[in-house]
Design a protein around this motif. Structure first.
Motif, mmCIF file in Angstrom:
data_model
loop_
_atom_site.group_PDB
_atom_site.id
_atom_site.type_symbol
_atom_site.label_atom_id
_atom_site.label_comp_id
_atom_site.label_asym_id
_atom_site.label_seq_id
_atom_site.Cartn_x
_atom_site.Cartn_y
_atom_site.Cartn_z
ATOM 1 N N ALA A 44 0.776 -1.239 0.050
ATOM 2 C CA ALA A 44 -0.091 0.033 0.155
ATOM 3 C C ALA A 44 0.730 1.239 -0.004
ATOM 4 O O ALA A 44 0.694 2.130 -0.774
ATOM 5 C CB ALA A 44 -0.900 -0.289 1.394
ATOM 6 N N THR A 45 1.887 1.222 0.898
ATOM 7 C CA THR A 45 2.762 2.297 0.815
ATOM 8 C C THR A 45 3.472 2.609 -0.856
ATOM 9 O O THR A 45 3.509 3.662 -1.050
ATOM 10 C CB THR A 45 3.985 2.251 2.011
ATOM 11 O OG1 THR A 45 3.307 2.040 3.140
ATOM 12 C CG2 THR A 45 4.837 3.250 1.969
ATOM 13 N N GLY A 83 0.160 9.320 3.250
ATOM 14 C CA GLY A 83 -0.117 9.300 4.607
ATOM 15 C C GLY A 83 -0.473 8.187 5.508
ATOM 16 O O GLY A 83 -0.930 7.371 5.053
ATOM 17 N N MET A 84 -0.392 8.119 6.752
ATOM 18 C CA MET A 84 -0.458 6.946 7.392
ATOM 19 C C MET A 84 -1.909 6.527 7.421
ATOM 20 O O MET A 84 -2.519 5.278 7.303
ATOM 21 C CB MET A 84 -0.152 7.172 9.053
ATOM 22 C CG MET A 84 1.207 7.547 9.416
ATOM 23 S SD MET A 84 2.430 6.222 8.917
ATOM 24 C CE MET A 84 2.845 5.978 10.798
ATOM 25 N N ALA A 93 -6.024 2.695 5.207
ATOM 26 C CA ALA A 93 -7.149 2.542 4.390
ATOM 27 C C ALA A 93 -6.738 1.599 3.211
ATOM 28 O O ALA A 93 -7.563 0.769 2.922
ATOM 29 C CB ALA A 93 -7.775 4.041 3.944
ATOM 30 N N ALA A 94 -5.714 1.846 2.489
ATOM 31 C CA ALA A 94 -5.380 0.995 1.168
ATOM 32 C C ALA A 94 -5.035 -0.213 1.401
ATOM 33 O O ALA A 94 -5.265 -1.026 0.487
ATOM 34 C CB ALA A 94 -4.188 1.916 0.498
ATOM 35 N N MET A 123 -5.340 -2.640 6.904
ATOM 36 C CA MET A 123 -4.659 -3.294 8.009
ATOM 37 C C MET A 123 -5.297 -2.270 9.240
ATOM 38 O O MET A 123 -5.369 -1.197 8.977
ATOM 39 C CB MET A 123 -3.244 -3.177 7.899
ATOM 40 C CG MET A 123 -2.844 -4.206 6.804
ATOM 41 S SD MET A 123 -2.979 -5.853 7.523
ATOM 42 C CE MET A 123 -4.627 -6.468 6.770
ATOM 43 N N PRO A 124 -5.134 -2.677 10.531
ATOM 44 C CA PRO A 124 -5.383 -1.818 11.723
ATOM 45 C C PRO A 124 -4.407 -1.009 11.774
ATOM 46 O O PRO A 124 -3.249 -1.268 11.606
ATOM 47 C CB PRO A 124 -5.756 -2.642 12.700
ATOM 48 C CG PRO A 124 -5.142 -3.977 12.406
ATOM 49 C CD PRO A 124 -5.319 -4.121 10.916
ATOM 50 N N ARG A 125 -4.304 0.208 12.449
ATOM 51 C CA ARG A 125 -3.479 1.142 12.853
ATOM 52 C C ARG A 125 -2.367 0.599 13.658
ATOM 53 O O ARG A 125 -1.290 0.854 13.481
ATOM 54 C CB ARG A 125 -3.800 2.453 13.466
ATOM 55 C CG ARG A 125 -3.125 3.361 13.750
ATOM 56 C CD ARG A 125 -3.751 4.670 14.463
ATOM 57 N NE ARG A 125 -4.764 5.339 13.561
ATOM 58 C CZ ARG A 125 -4.580 6.252 12.391
ATOM 59 N NH1 ARG A 125 -3.259 6.404 12.184
ATOM 60 N NH2 ARG A 125 -5.341 6.735 11.930
ATOM 61 N N GLY A 126 -2.969 -0.338 14.621
ATOM 62 C CA GLY A 126 -1.748 -0.943 15.705
ATOM 63 C C GLY A 126 -0.804 -1.774 14.683
ATOM 64 O O GLY A 126 0.478 -1.703 14.972
#
Length: 186
Positions: free
Chosen positions: A15-16, A29-30, A35-36, A39-42
């Motif tokens: 995604a990055t 951005g994070m 979103a892309a 995956m969860p933020r953690g």
């Protein structure tokens, strides 16, 4: 790290890479990566404790390595450096066109945005370019080409410029023209 962790990390890096190639460092951005990737933020902070810069640096290394591996595969069958370079231009052109003209060089946008003010990312970009240039230089040396170092730098610069023009014009023509000139040069 287990398979699930590797898969999660891979999805975050994929995604990055997509976001960086399409919109540069500031387009990745994070929240966009989360979103892309789905995956969860953690997970992002677990796999990349250094945050966005850590994640972008790893993405650049990974995408640079993929291009290098493609070049090595081509080098195994290419009869000479000219055939290797024209083969790579074809692969890069396919990649660019298949992405709707969004995927040029996987490091160029970040290199242009960050080289002057961000030492870590500048070094990562330089390292990727150095590895590509070194692989080409080694092939030129193996082929007995004089001035392999200078020619490798010239060829890499021509490829980078052709990718930029092809992406901007949404046409493979700059890649084809540069391929013909590189064949003459080599």
């Amino acid at each position: 790290m287990g398979r699930k962790g590797d898969d999660t990390r891979g999805r975050l890096l994929d995604a990055t890479q997509e976001l960086v190639e399409a919109g540069g460092y500031f387009g990745a951005g994070m929240n966009q990566v989360i979103a892309a990737s789905g995956m969860p933020r953690g997970s992002l902070y677990f796999h990349f404790p250094g945050g966005k810069d850590h994640m972008v640096a790893e993405s650049l290394r990974r995408s640079g390595h993929r291009i290098e591996m493609a070049a090595q595969e081509l080098a195994e069958t290419a009869p000479d450096a000219a055939a290797l370079v024209t083969g790579m231009l074809g692969l890069l052109g396919d990649r660019l066109e298949e992405s709707g003209w969004r995927k040029g060089c996987p490091v160029a946008t970040v290199a242009l945005e960050m080289a002057a003010g961000h030492d870590e990312l500048q070094q990562v970009c330089a390292g990727v370019y150095d590895s590509w240039e070194g692989a080409l230089r080694d092939r030129l040396i193996a082929d007995g080409h004089p001035e392999a170092e200078d020619v490798a730098t010239t060829v890499l610069a021509l490829i980078e410029g052709a990718l930029l023009l092809a992406r901007t014009r949404r046409s493979r023509e700059p890649l084809e023209r540069v391929g013909r000139r590189i064949t003459t040069l080599l």
